[in-house]
Design a protein around this motif. Structure first.
Motif, PDB file in Angstrom:
ATOM      1  N   VAL A   7     -13.554   7.667  15.963  1.00 38.54           N
ATOM      2  CA  VAL A   7     -13.781   7.766  14.523  1.00 38.54           C
ATOM      3  C   VAL A   7     -13.240   9.101  13.997  1.00 38.54           C
ATOM      4  O   VAL A   7     -12.672   9.158  12.908  1.00 38.54           O
ATOM      5  N   GLY A   8     -13.384  10.170  14.778  1.00 36.14           N
ATOM      6  CA  GLY A   8     -12.836  11.471  14.379  1.00 36.14           C
ATOM      7  C   GLY A   8     -11.328  11.428  14.218  1.00 36.14           C
ATOM      8  O   GLY A   8     -10.765  11.945  13.245  1.00 36.14           O
ATOM      9  N   LYS A   9     -10.629  10.789  15.166  1.00 31.09           N
ATOM     10  CA  LYS A   9      -9.165  10.647  15.071  1.00 31.09           C
ATOM     11  C   LYS A   9      -8.778   9.777  13.873  1.00 31.09           C
ATOM     12  O   LYS A   9      -7.771  10.028  13.214  1.00 31.09           O
ATOM     13  N   TYR A  10      -9.574   8.759  13.606  1.00 33.50           N
ATOM     14  CA  TYR A  10      -9.338   7.899  12.443  1.00 33.50           C
ATOM     15  C   TYR A  10      -9.406   8.720  11.154  1.00 33.50           C
ATOM     16  O   TYR A  10      -8.496   8.651  10.305  1.00 33.50           O
ATOM     17  N   LEU A  11     -10.465   9.526  10.996  1.00 36.83           N
ATOM     18  CA  LEU A  11     -10.607  10.368   9.814  1.00 36.83           C
ATOM     19  C   LEU A  11      -9.490  11.408   9.735  1.00 36.83           C
ATOM     20  O   LEU A  11      -8.907  11.638   8.676  1.00 36.83           O
ATOM     21  N   GLU A  12      -9.181  12.024  10.866  1.00 35.16           N
ATOM     22  CA  GLU A  12      -8.102  13.017  10.910  1.00 35.16           C
ATOM     23  C   GLU A  12      -6.786  12.398  10.433  1.00 35.16           C
ATOM     24  O   GLU A  12      -6.061  12.996   9.632  1.00 35.16           O
ATOM     25  N   GLY A  13      -6.480  11.208  10.895  1.00 31.56           N
ATOM     26  CA  GLY A  13      -5.245  10.533  10.516  1.00 31.56           C
ATOM     27  C   GLY A  13      -5.163  10.259   9.023  1.00 31.56           C
ATOM     28  O   GLY A  13      -4.104  10.401   8.410  1.00 31.56           O
ATOM     29  N   ILE A  14      -6.282   9.865   8.427  1.00 35.50           N
ATOM     30  CA  ILE A  14      -6.309   9.591   6.986  1.00 35.50           C
ATOM     31  C   ILE A  14      -5.971  10.852   6.199  1.00 35.50           C
ATOM     32  O   ILE A  14      -5.127  10.835   5.300  1.00 35.50           O
ATOM     33  N   ARG A 107      -7.908  -1.867   6.248  1.00 37.77           N
ATOM     34  CA  ARG A 107      -8.360  -2.351   7.563  1.00 37.77           C
ATOM     35  C   ARG A 107      -7.801  -1.438   8.643  1.00 37.77           C
ATOM     36  O   ARG A 107      -6.734  -0.861   8.482  1.00 37.77           O
ATOM     37  N   ASN A 108      -8.523  -1.303   9.736  1.00 40.66           N
ATOM     38  CA  ASN A 108      -8.060  -0.452  10.828  1.00 40.66           C
ATOM     39  C   ASN A 108      -8.284  -1.146  12.157  1.00 40.66           C
ATOM     40  O   ASN A 108      -9.109  -2.048  12.280  1.00 40.66           O
ATOM     41  N   ALA A 109      -7.551  -0.716  13.164  1.00 39.94           N
ATOM     42  CA  ALA A 109      -7.544  -1.375  14.475  1.00 39.94           C
ATOM     43  C   ALA A 109      -8.900  -1.344  15.172  1.00 39.94           C
ATOM     44  O   ALA A 109      -9.212  -2.236  15.962  1.00 39.94           O
ATOM     45  N   ASN A 110      -9.717  -0.333  14.904  1.00 39.93           N
ATOM     46  CA  ASN A 110     -11.014  -0.204  15.584  1.00 39.93           C
ATOM     47  C   ASN A 110     -12.177  -0.765  14.782  1.00 39.93           C
ATOM     48  O   ASN A 110     -13.321  -0.572  15.153  1.00 39.93           O
ATOM     49  N   ASP A 111     -11.890  -1.460  13.677  1.00 37.83           N
ATOM     50  CA  ASP A 111     -12.914  -2.074  12.837  1.00 37.83           C
ATOM     51  C   ASP A 111     -13.973  -1.047  12.415  1.00 37.83           C
ATOM     52  O   ASP A 111     -15.168  -1.305  12.483  1.00 37.83           O
ATOM     53  N   ILE A 112     -13.508   0.123  11.977  1.00 34.63           N
ATOM     54  CA  ILE A 112     -14.402   1.163  11.481  1.00 34.63           C
ATOM     55  C   ILE A 112     -14.721   0.838  10.028  1.00 34.63           C
ATOM     56  O   ILE A 112     -13.825   0.602   9.221  1.00 34.63           O
ATOM     57  N   ILE A 113     -16.013   0.816   9.707  1.00 34.41           N
ATOM     58  CA  ILE A 113     -16.479   0.391   8.395  1.00 34.41           C
ATOM     59  C   ILE A 113     -17.296   1.509   7.755  1.00 34.41           C
ATOM     60  O   ILE A 113     -18.109   2.145   8.426  1.00 34.41           O
ATOM     61  N   SER A 141     -19.423   3.017  10.727  1.00 29.54           N
ATOM     62  CA  SER A 141     -19.872   2.264  11.893  1.00 29.54           C
ATOM     63  C   SER A 141     -18.671   1.739  12.661  1.00 29.54           C
ATOM     64  O   SER A 141     -17.604   1.477  12.101  1.00 29.54           O
ATOM     65  N   ILE A 142     -18.875   1.621  13.971  1.00 30.21           N
ATOM     66  CA  ILE A 142     -17.860   1.123  14.875  1.00 30.21           C
ATOM     67  C   ILE A 142     -18.541   0.158  15.848  1.00 30.21           C
ATOM     68  O   ILE A 142     -19.737   0.302  16.153  1.00 30.21           O
ATOM     69  N   GLN A 143     -17.801  -0.815  16.327  1.00 27.54           N
ATOM     70  CA  GLN A 143     -18.345  -1.804  17.253  1.00 27.54           C
ATOM     71  C   GLN A 143     -18.879  -1.133  18.504  1.00 27.54           C
ATOM     72  O   GLN A 143     -18.231  -0.273  19.088  1.00 27.54           O
ATOM     73  N   ASN A 144     -20.079  -1.520  18.918  1.00 24.73           N
ATOM     74  CA  ASN A 144     -20.678  -1.036  20.162  1.00 24.73           C
ATOM     75  C   ASN A 144     -20.056  -1.832  21.320  1.00 24.73           C
ATOM     76  O   ASN A 144     -20.349  -3.005  21.493  1.00 24.73           O
ATOM     77  N   THR A 145     -19.206  -1.200  22.085  1.00 26.67           N
ATOM     78  CA  THR A 145     -18.503  -1.874  23.180  1.00 26.67           C
ATOM     79  C   THR A 145     -19.137  -1.605  24.550  1.00 26.67           C
ATOM     80  O   THR A 145     -18.614  -2.069  25.553  1.00 26.67           O
ATOM     81  N   VAL A 146     -20.242  -0.871  24.549  1.00 29.16           N
ATOM     82  CA  VAL A 146     -20.912  -0.577  25.815  1.00 29.16           C
ATOM     83  C   VAL A 146     -21.727  -1.801  26.218  1.00 29.16           C
ATOM     84  O   VAL A 146     -22.556  -2.299  25.458  1.00 29.16           O
ATOM     85  N   LYS A 147     -21.470  -2.296  27.413  1.00 31.05           N
ATOM     86  CA  LYS A 147     -22.169  -3.482  27.913  1.00 31.05           C
ATOM     87  C   LYS A 147     -23.436  -3.063  28.641  1.00 31.05           C
ATOM     88  O   LYS A 147     -23.441  -2.125  29.433  1.00 31.05           O
ATOM     89  N   ALA A 148     -24.520  -3.764  28.370  1.00 30.78           N
ATOM     90  CA  ALA A 148     -25.776  -3.509  29.046  1.00 30.78           C
ATOM     91  C   ALA A 148     -25.715  -4.038  30.472  1.00 30.78           C
ATOM     92  O   ALA A 148     -25.044  -5.044  30.745  1.00 30.78           O
ATOM     93  N   CYS A 149     -26.388  -3.357  31.366  1.00 31.76           N
ATOM     94  CA  CYS A 149     -26.458  -3.830  32.761  1.00 31.76           C
ATOM     95  C   CYS A 149     -27.262  -5.126  32.785  1.00 31.76           C
ATOM     96  O   CYS A 149     -28.227  -5.283  32.085  1.00 31.76           O
TER      97      CYS A 149
END
Length: 150
Positions: A7-14, A107-113, A141-149
C-alpha cells in the motif's frame, strides 16, 4: 505479509506521478522538517494503525503535503501578502485532491480500496524549516492473503 509495503508503494506511485511533487517520503513526522536536503513540495506518507479483518486488512495513513515558505520582508509592507503561505496551501491542497481522486476512481492491481478519509487539516510549521501545507488521514483496505492454518 507485506501489506504496508504494497500500500505504501501504491501511494508513493500516485504522488510521484504528480508534476507538482518533488519528493515523496515514507516515515515518521520527525524526519519531515529537519532534513535540509529535501526538495519541496514534499508528500510525506506516515503509517498508522492496522485493523485485521478476515477478508481484508485496513491500513491507516497520514498523508501530508508541504512546501517551504518564502518570506519576503522587503517586498512590501502588507503583512497578508509578504510570503507564499497562501500559494503553499493552495498547491498542497491541489496535490492532495488530485491524489485522493486517483485513489477513489482508478482501479489497481492489488485491489486497494479507499475506506475513509478525513477533512484536510492545515500544517503550518514555524520552527526549524518553515513549511506549510495540508494533511489528511486515509484508511485503505487490501485483500487479506494470509491463509489460516488448517
Amino acid at each position: 505479509m507485506n501489506f504496508y509495503a504494497i500500500v505504501g508503494k501504491y501511494l508513493e506511485g500516485i504522488f510521484k506521478q504528480d508534476p507538482l511533487v518533488n519528493t515523496v517520503m515514507f516515515g515518521t513526522i520527525n524526519e519531515r522538517d529537519i532534513e535540509k536536503y529535501l526538495i519541496f513540495p514534499l508528500v510525506h506518507i506516515i503509517p498508522g494503525d492496522m485493523t485485521l479483518n478476515e477478508n481484508r486488512i485496513e491500513l491507516e495513513f497520514e498523508i501530508a503535503c508541504v512546501d517551504l515558505r518564502d518570506i519576503r520582508p522587503d517586498s512590501n509592507t502588507d503583512k497578508f501578502w509578504n510570503d507564499n503561505l497562501i500559494d503553499s496551501l493552495n498547491q498542497s491542497a491541489a496535490i492532495l485532491v488530485k491524489g485522493l481522486n486517483i485513489i477513489r476512481k482508478k482501479r489497481n492491481a492489488n485491489d486497494i480500496i479507499l475506506v475513509s478519509s478525513t477533512s484536510a487539516t492545515p500544517v503550518i510549521f514555524e520552527e526549524k524549516n518553515i513549511v506549510d501545507g495540508f494533511s489528511i488521514h486515509l484508511t485503505l483496505s487490501i485483500q487479506n492473503t494470509v491463509k489460516a492454518c488448517q
